[in-house]
Scaffold this active site. Structure first.
Site, PDB file in Angstrom:
ATOM      1  N   HIS B  62     -34.919  84.123 -27.846  1.00 39.11           N
ATOM      2  CA  HIS B  62     -33.800  84.957 -27.408  1.00 39.11           C
ATOM      3  C   HIS B  62     -34.158  85.799 -26.189  1.00 39.11           C
ATOM      4  O   HIS B  62     -35.271  86.326 -26.085  1.00 39.11           O
ATOM      5  CB  HIS B  62     -33.232  85.793 -28.555  1.00 39.11           C
ATOM      6  CG  HIS B  62     -34.119  86.868 -29.102  1.00 39.11           C
ATOM      7  ND1 HIS B  62     -34.107  88.145 -28.594  1.00 39.11           N
ATOM      8  CD2 HIS B  62     -34.999  86.872 -30.119  1.00 39.11           C
ATOM      9  CE1 HIS B  62     -34.965  88.890 -29.292  1.00 39.11           C
ATOM     10  NE2 HIS B  62     -35.514  88.143 -30.227  1.00 39.11           N
ATOM     11  N   ASP B 172     -40.447  91.209 -27.153  1.00 38.20           N
ATOM     12  CA  ASP B 172     -39.589  90.611 -28.189  1.00 38.20           C
ATOM     13  C   ASP B 172     -38.249  90.335 -27.506  1.00 38.20           C
ATOM     14  O   ASP B 172     -37.461  91.249 -27.349  1.00 38.20           O
ATOM     15  CB  ASP B 172     -39.437  91.585 -29.359  1.00 38.20           C
ATOM     16  CG  ASP B 172     -38.432  91.118 -30.404  1.00 38.20           C
ATOM     17  OD1 ASP B 172     -37.892  90.012 -30.284  1.00 38.20           O
ATOM     18  OD2 ASP B 172     -38.179  91.896 -31.343  1.00 38.20           O
ATOM     19  N   GLU B 204     -29.489  87.828 -30.304  1.00 42.68           N
ATOM     20  CA  GLU B 204     -30.263  87.651 -31.538  1.00 42.68           C
ATOM     21  C   GLU B 204     -30.393  88.978 -32.265  1.00 42.68           C
ATOM     22  O   GLU B 204     -30.316  89.042 -33.492  1.00 42.68           O
ATOM     23  CB  GLU B 204     -31.649  87.076 -31.217  1.00 42.68           C
ATOM     24  CG  GLU B 204     -32.446  86.627 -32.448  1.00 42.68           C
ATOM     25  CD  GLU B 204     -33.277  87.730 -33.087  1.00 42.68           C
ATOM     26  OE1 GLU B 204     -33.789  87.524 -34.196  1.00 42.68           O
ATOM     27  OE2 GLU B 204     -33.416  88.832 -32.493  1.00 42.68           O
ATOM     28  N   GLU B 205     -30.580  90.043 -31.490  1.00 43.18           N
ATOM     29  CA  GLU B 205     -30.859  91.357 -32.085  1.00 43.18           C
ATOM     30  C   GLU B 205     -29.654  91.919 -32.842  1.00 43.18           C
ATOM     31  O   GLU B 205     -29.785  92.877 -33.593  1.00 43.18           O
ATOM     32  CB  GLU B 205     -31.307  92.347 -31.001  1.00 43.18           C
ATOM     33  CG  GLU B 205     -32.616  91.975 -30.312  1.00 43.18           C
ATOM     34  CD  GLU B 205     -33.844  92.092 -31.210  1.00 43.18           C
ATOM     35  OE1 GLU B 205     -33.701  92.441 -32.391  1.00 43.18           O
ATOM     36  OE2 GLU B 205     -34.947  91.799 -30.715  1.00 43.18           O
ATOM     37  N   ASP B 227     -40.122  83.163 -31.912  1.00 38.27           N
ATOM     38  CA  ASP B 227     -39.882  84.605 -31.917  1.00 38.27           C
ATOM     39  C   ASP B 227     -41.232  85.313 -32.033  1.00 38.27           C
ATOM     40  O   ASP B 227     -42.274  84.661 -32.096  1.00 38.27           O
ATOM     41  CB  ASP B 227     -38.930  85.002 -33.057  1.00 38.27           C
ATOM     42  CG  ASP B 227     -38.062  86.207 -32.671  1.00 38.27           C
ATOM     43  OD1 ASP B 227     -38.559  87.106 -31.955  1.00 38.27           O
ATOM     44  OD2 ASP B 227     -36.891  86.257 -33.093  1.00 38.27           O
ATOM     45  N   HIS B 310     -40.083  96.507 -31.409  1.00 43.51           N
ATOM     46  CA  HIS B 310     -38.901  97.346 -31.156  1.00 43.51           C
ATOM     47  C   HIS B 310     -39.278  98.734 -30.623  1.00 43.51           C
ATOM     48  O   HIS B 310     -38.640  99.731 -30.961  1.00 43.51           O
ATOM     49  CB  HIS B 310     -38.011  97.452 -32.406  1.00 43.51           C
ATOM     50  CG  HIS B 310     -37.229  96.188 -32.647  1.00 43.51           C
ATOM     51  ND1 HIS B 310     -36.052  96.151 -33.351  1.00 43.51           N
ATOM     52  CD2 HIS B 310     -37.440  94.913 -32.236  1.00 43.51           C
ATOM     53  CE1 HIS B 310     -35.600  94.906 -33.387  1.00 43.51           C
ATOM     54  NE2 HIS B 310     -36.428  94.139 -32.724  1.00 43.51           N
TER      55      HIS B 310
END
Lengths: 328, 346
Positions: B62, B172, B204-205, B227, B310
């Site tokens: 992603h 990410d 995606e998130e 991922d 994150h």
């Protein structure tokens, strides 16, 4: 265009919790007969009303269903145990009057609870006001549903009623259909089922129609009180153009389309960022290869209670915006 | 080359739902190794390298990142915001941010001084709705630059630590977009028979939404989801994969066992290091959207170990990116020379 109180009163009064949309579907069909090119009911019960054209396929969706309670068990003493259909919190319904499709009523009561904060569904029951076991047995059974009993009420500018979520969306689409402008676009007005239990109807309707773009018409929260939800939507400040909720981030082209139309046609609008919840636009935009989608929202206070409040002028602005999208 | 790509792409904003703004930046990187590309209706970029047989292999990493969305312009130039994707509010405190408004607006996120914070509150995380972006502008000017619904990210450039370890925001899942680029480069060299779809998936998130529509469109025979996973660091469990030891191969119900074994065999045969991770239920990755699309898609999931997920200092080893990219190219080569139908048969 004026706000039609009689129509909205009928829509709000109509008994149709999720999965039991028969009454409201009949009501809407009778209301729009003569305005549509095609009227279909799909396998899940969605009412799909088409105004044919050779241009872009546009899907509008407003859900017909409302939240309610479902009887899980009629106990030996004649009390009805229940669960929720859609987002109803046990903390907020104690003492409320509920009504069934057959017109019979009950009151939400609870076993003794010391701490009202800790109230849960399994401590609640419906008392249907009868000491006769036969009366209860003959009139209520597992699987029956009931909804809030609440009378439609209005002031000069605002309305209090049950199921404004999303009968006001249905109202907007009915009015848009009755005032359907001349256009090449192939327009599908979808009155969807089972939104309150997971936007199920919209998912299959979108698959069947396979539209080029889609707009959900549904209610949204407001940030009108000092210590309430922190959001920039206000009652009476016009149609809310959704930017994001839990189910969708509005497609940039749709956001721009709605904003540009509102500015150009002098339609009062505001932007909506909703931190909880979602609408039919969620599953629709993920249908097949994806559908550019967004939502026009009606600012509404007290959503999912027996007294939801919206502004008539916001509703008229939403209708104008829907009609402009149809023309575009 | 790898580091330059990540430096460039990580500091670019691709907040979920806003991938279209800078998406074209991907084209120049993928174009030399692929034949065609498509932007889909949700925001994913799909680069296709055509093959000579009918097999379709989808790779998915992603491109989107977590971010902030403005919910209200307040007096004195402050902004309320909410999250796009999952953010620990603690990671935002004392950060610089960029708001992508009518023009880029800089801001900072501060908190009350310790002097006036009650002792019992000092150990608590400040919730997101009590944090504000300070732009310094008066409200009248700020309202012209920033609108409700604009997005923002932490301002952070890629930092090189020792050896081949780098830290940046949005590794990410840009680390895995880099993996796809490595695979594309390798496959261009050794050639391939199957049709490869390098998918820079959107959103995606916020619920692997891009992967749902992209896999519907591609309708692949198999998919390799890429991922990041939690990397070993202090206070993390002993079972988490380590940086620099190769991709983590995910084991669990989402993943086709024979395809997974084939990848492991390939790694063993060609001396590519790898590790394991286990996902008994949900993985929170594109696999969720791809596996149950249409009639079902056999999937494997490979993850790059990453520390501090994150946050704006997500940390990876570039070695893992290179190893994974090459191992996938070799894996595809092996699949090309086997009977795919037999591998997929239970």
């Amino acid at each position: 265009m004026n706000y039609n109180s009689e129509l909205m009163r009928k829509l709000s009064d109509c008994f149709s919790p999720s999965g039991r949309e028969n009454n409201i579907r009949e009501l809407i069909i009778n209301e729009i007969k003569g305005y549509a090119d095609e009227i279909n009911v799909d396998a899940l019960g969605n009412l799909i009303v088409r105004k044919k054209g050779n241009g872009k396929k546009i899907l509008f969706s407003a859900h017909m269903d409302q939240i309610g309670l479902i009887i899980t068990h009629v106990d030996e003493k004649g009390f009805l145990r229940f669960s929720n259909v859609g987002g109803i919190s046990a903390k907020e319904i104690l003492g409320l009057r509920m009504i069934f499709d057959n017109g019979l009523e009950g009151v939400v009561c609870s076993e003794e609870i010391k701490d009202k904060e800790k109230i849960t569904m399994n401590k609640l029951f419906l008392d249907v006001a009868s000491t006769s076991k036969d009366f209860v047995k003959n009139n209520f059974k597992t699987g029956d549903m009931c909804v809030f009993k609440s009378e439609y009420y209005e002031t000069d500018d605002c309305v209090i009623c049950r199921a404004a979520d999303d009968r006001i969306g249905c109202y907007i689409l009915i009015e848009a259909l009755k005032n359907h402008p001349s256009t090449d676009n192939d327009v599908y007005y979808v009155f969807s089922v089972q939104e309150e239990v997971g936007c199920r109807g919209a998912k299959t309707a979108a698959y069947q129609i396979n539209p080029d773009l889609a707009i959900a018409v549904d209610v949204t929260d407001t940030g009108d009180t000092d210590n309430g939800t922190k959001m920039d939507v206000k009652l009476g400040e016009g149609a809310a153009i959704k930017i994001m909720d839990k189910y969708i981030i509005t497609h940039p082209e749709i956001k721009n389309l709605l904003t540009d139309l509102a500015i150009e046609k002098n339609i009062k609008y505001q932007y909506e960022v909703l931190e909880h919840g979602g609408t039919d636009a969620g599953p629709i935009h993920l249908s097949r290869e994806g559908v550019p989608s967004g939502a026009i929202s009606i600012p509404t206070r007290n959503i999912h209670t027996s007294g939801e409040i919206f502004s008539k002028s916001d509703v008229l602005e939403c209708i104008k915006l829907v009609i402009e999208v149809i023309k575009k | 080359m790898l580091k330059e790509f990540l430096t460039d792409i990580c500091q670019t904003q691709f907040v979920s739902g806003f991938e279209h703004i800078n998406g074209d930046k991907l084209i120049k990187y993928f174009e030399p190794y692929t034949d065609t590309y498509e932007k889909d209706k949700v925001g994913s970029y799909i680069f296709k390298a055509g093959g000579t047989n009918n097999a379709k292999i989808m790779l998915s990493a992603h491109i989107d990142e977590i971010g902030l969305m403005i919910t209200k312009v307040l007096d004195d130039g402050f902004l309320s915001f909410t999250q796009v994707g999952g953010i620990n509010p603690a990671s935002l405190i004392a950060q610089d941010v960029i708001i992508y408004g009518r023009e880029n607006v800089f801001g900072v996120i501060g908190i009350k001084p310790p002097h006036v914070t009650l002792a019992e509150d000092r150990d608590k995380t400040v919730p997101l709705d009590e944090l504000y972006i300070d732009t310094g502008y008066p409200k009248e000017i700020l309202e012209k630059l920033v609108t409700v619904g604009d997005v923002a990210t932490v301002k952070r450039e890629l930092v090189s630590l020792q050896d081949d370890v780098v830290a940046a925001k949005a590794l990410d899942d840009r680390a895995c977009v880099a993996v796809m680029l490595e695979t594309a480069k390798e496959l261009k060299k050794i050639s391939h028979k199957s049709n490869i779809y390098y998918t820079c998936s959107a959103q995606e998130e916020t619920g692997y939404r891009g992967a749902i529509t992209a896999s519907y469109k591609i309708n692949p025979d198999i998919a390799i989801a890429l991922d990041v996973t939690f990397g070993k660091a202090p206070e993390m469990g002993s079972e988490v994969p380590q940086l620099g030891k190769g991709p983590a191969v995910c084991l669990g119900g989402r993943f086709n066992p024979k395809l997974t074994k084939k990848f492991i065999d390939t790694c063993n045969n060609y001396n590519y290091p790898f590790q394991y991770e286990v996902a008994p239920a949900a993985t929170g990755t594109d696999t969720e959207g791809i596996q149950i699309n249409r009639e079902g898609v056999p999937c494997i999931l490979l993850s790059i170990p990453l520390r501090y997920m994150h946050t704006s200092v997500e940390t990876i080893s570039l070695k893992d990116v290179e190893i994974t990219g090459r191992a996938i190219a070799r894996f595809i080569n092996e699949l090309d020379n086997s009977d795919l139908e037999e591998i997929l048969c239970f």
